[in-house]
Design a protein around this motif. Structure first.
Motif, mmCIF file in Angstrom:
data_model
loop_
_atom_site.group_PDB
_atom_site.id
_atom_site.type_symbol
_atom_site.label_atom_id
_atom_site.label_comp_id
_atom_site.label_asym_id
_atom_site.label_seq_id
_atom_site.Cartn_x
_atom_site.Cartn_y
_atom_site.Cartn_z
ATOM 1 N N LEU A 57 1.248 -9.658 6.453
ATOM 2 C CA LEU A 57 1.955 -9.130 5.289
ATOM 3 C C LEU A 57 1.127 -8.036 4.619
ATOM 4 C CD1 LEU A 57 4.259 -9.171 3.184
ATOM 5 C CD2 LEU A 57 2.869 -10.819 1.920
ATOM 6 N N PHE A 58 -0.153 -8.294 4.402
ATOM 7 C CA PHE A 58 -1.011 -7.311 3.729
ATOM 8 C C PHE A 58 -1.084 -6.010 4.530
ATOM 9 C CE2 PHE A 58 -3.621 -11.047 1.792
ATOM 10 C CZ PHE A 58 -2.596 -11.313 0.896
ATOM 11 N N ALA A 59 -1.150 -6.113 5.861
ATOM 12 C CA ALA A 59 -1.187 -4.914 6.709
ATOM 13 C C ALA A 59 0.109 -4.111 6.571
ATOM 14 C CB ALA A 59 -1.427 -5.300 8.168
ATOM 15 N N GLN A 60 1.247 -4.803 6.557
ATOM 16 C CA GLN A 60 2.531 -4.118 6.391
ATOM 17 C C GLN A 60 2.610 -3.416 5.044
ATOM 18 O OE1 GLN A 60 5.324 -7.299 6.950
ATOM 19 N NE2 GLN A 60 5.187 -7.244 9.181
ATOM 20 N N LEU A 61 2.133 -4.073 4.007
ATOM 21 C CA LEU A 61 2.167 -3.468 2.679
ATOM 22 C C LEU A 61 1.241 -2.259 2.600
ATOM 23 C CD1 LEU A 61 2.233 -6.721 0.520
ATOM 24 C CD2 LEU A 61 4.113 -5.104 0.884
ATOM 25 N N ARG A 62 0.067 -2.355 3.200
ATOM 26 C CA ARG A 62 -0.865 -1.221 3.196
ATOM 27 C C ARG A 62 -0.275 -0.029 3.962
ATOM 28 N NH1 ARG A 62 -4.938 -5.147 4.029
ATOM 29 N NH2 ARG A 62 -6.071 -5.496 2.106
ATOM 30 N N GLN A 63 0.418 -0.308 5.067
ATOM 31 C CA GLN A 63 1.049 0.773 5.838
ATOM 32 C C GLN A 63 2.070 1.531 4.996
ATOM 33 O OE1 GLN A 63 2.646 -1.200 9.296
ATOM 34 N NE2 GLN A 63 0.871 -0.641 10.558
ATOM 35 N N ARG A 64 2.645 0.866 4.038
ATOM 36 C CA ARG A 64 3.636 1.497 3.163
ATOM 37 C C ARG A 64 2.997 2.085 1.905
ATOM 38 N NH1 ARG A 64 5.723 -2.123 6.259
ATOM 39 N NH2 ARG A 64 7.801 -1.866 7.096
ATOM 40 N N GLY A 65 1.659 2.087 1.851
ATOM 41 C CA GLY A 65 0.955 2.709 0.742
ATOM 42 C C GLY A 65 0.642 1.809 -0.437
ATOM 43 N N THR A 66 0.931 0.527 -0.313
ATOM 44 C CA THR A 66 0.628 -0.401 -1.399
ATOM 45 C C THR A 66 -0.819 -0.856 -1.255
ATOM 46 O OG1 THR A 66 2.919 -1.136 -1.339
ATOM 47 C CG2 THR A 66 1.363 -2.521 -2.544
ATOM 48 N N ARG A 67 -1.596 -0.667 -2.283
ATOM 49 C CA ARG A 67 -3.031 -0.966 -2.220
ATOM 50 C C ARG A 67 -3.388 -2.361 -2.718
ATOM 51 N NH1 ARG A 67 -4.866 2.827 0.504
ATOM 52 N NH2 ARG A 67 -5.025 4.975 -0.142
#
Length: 185
Positions: free
Chosen positions: A95-105
């Motif tokens: 989940l964290f990787a998917q969120l980071r890919q979308r620019g969420t830090r």
């Protein structure tokens, strides 16, 4: 599916509503301990939430018991129970990787209405994570091991905003032992 819609669905899985995705929080607003006994449990809940806010799966994994079980609230997580530290930590890492890919830090989650119930070396911590469209309900069953409180079970659910809890949930009264009846004469 547009990226914004997908991100919203992913965040709903953890009740990480877009309004809650500000800068990474250093310390969540965990209410002060009601007694010295529950202070270590509140500190462990704080570490759990801080790791979520930092999108740090390794740090989050250190808050889990080796045999943790988890029920996630829904997509993107599986509907089945997830068992074991590696599996639960891996689900969060994805989940964290998917969120980071979308620019969420990171996130700025803050548990609301945290309540701690102690039963010797076991504790139950319940709280809400409030978003724009839903309220995330969390129950952490914790166990003291080696002087640390670890999450042995996490249950997460989501309720529609109509069931939003009060900003500061009132403390639940603790049962008091019954007063013995006066002797009959």
């Amino acid at each position: 599916m547009p990226a914004v819609r997908l991100l919203s669905l992913l965040l709903a899985g953890l009740a990480l509503a877009p309004a809650a995705l500000a800068a990474q929080a250093a310390t969540p607003a965990v209410p002060a301990a009601r007694s010295a006994a529950d202070a270590p449990v509140r500190l462990a809940v704080s570490e759990f939430v801080n790791a979520l806010n930092a999108f740090d799966a390794e740090r989050l994994g250190r808050t889990f018991a080796e045999d943790i079980t988890t029920f996630f609230p829904g997509p993107p997580f599986p509907a089945a129970r997830i068992q074991g530290r590696a599996a639960v930590q891996g689900a969060f890492a994805q989940l964290f990787a998917q969120l980071r890919q979308r620019g969420t830090r990171g996130a700025s989650l803050s548990p609301r209405g945290l309540d701690v119930q102690l039963y010797g070396d076991t504790a139950i911590a319940t709280f809400h994570l409030v978003g724009q469209q839903e309220v995330g309900r969390r129950t952490l069953v914790m166990r003291r091991a080696g002087g640390r409180w670890l999450v042995a079970h996490m249950h997460a659910s989501i309720a529609p905003i109509q069931q939003r809890p009060a900003t500061a949930a009132p403390a639940r009264p603790r049962p008091t032992p019954p007063t013995p009846a006066p002797p009959r004469r």
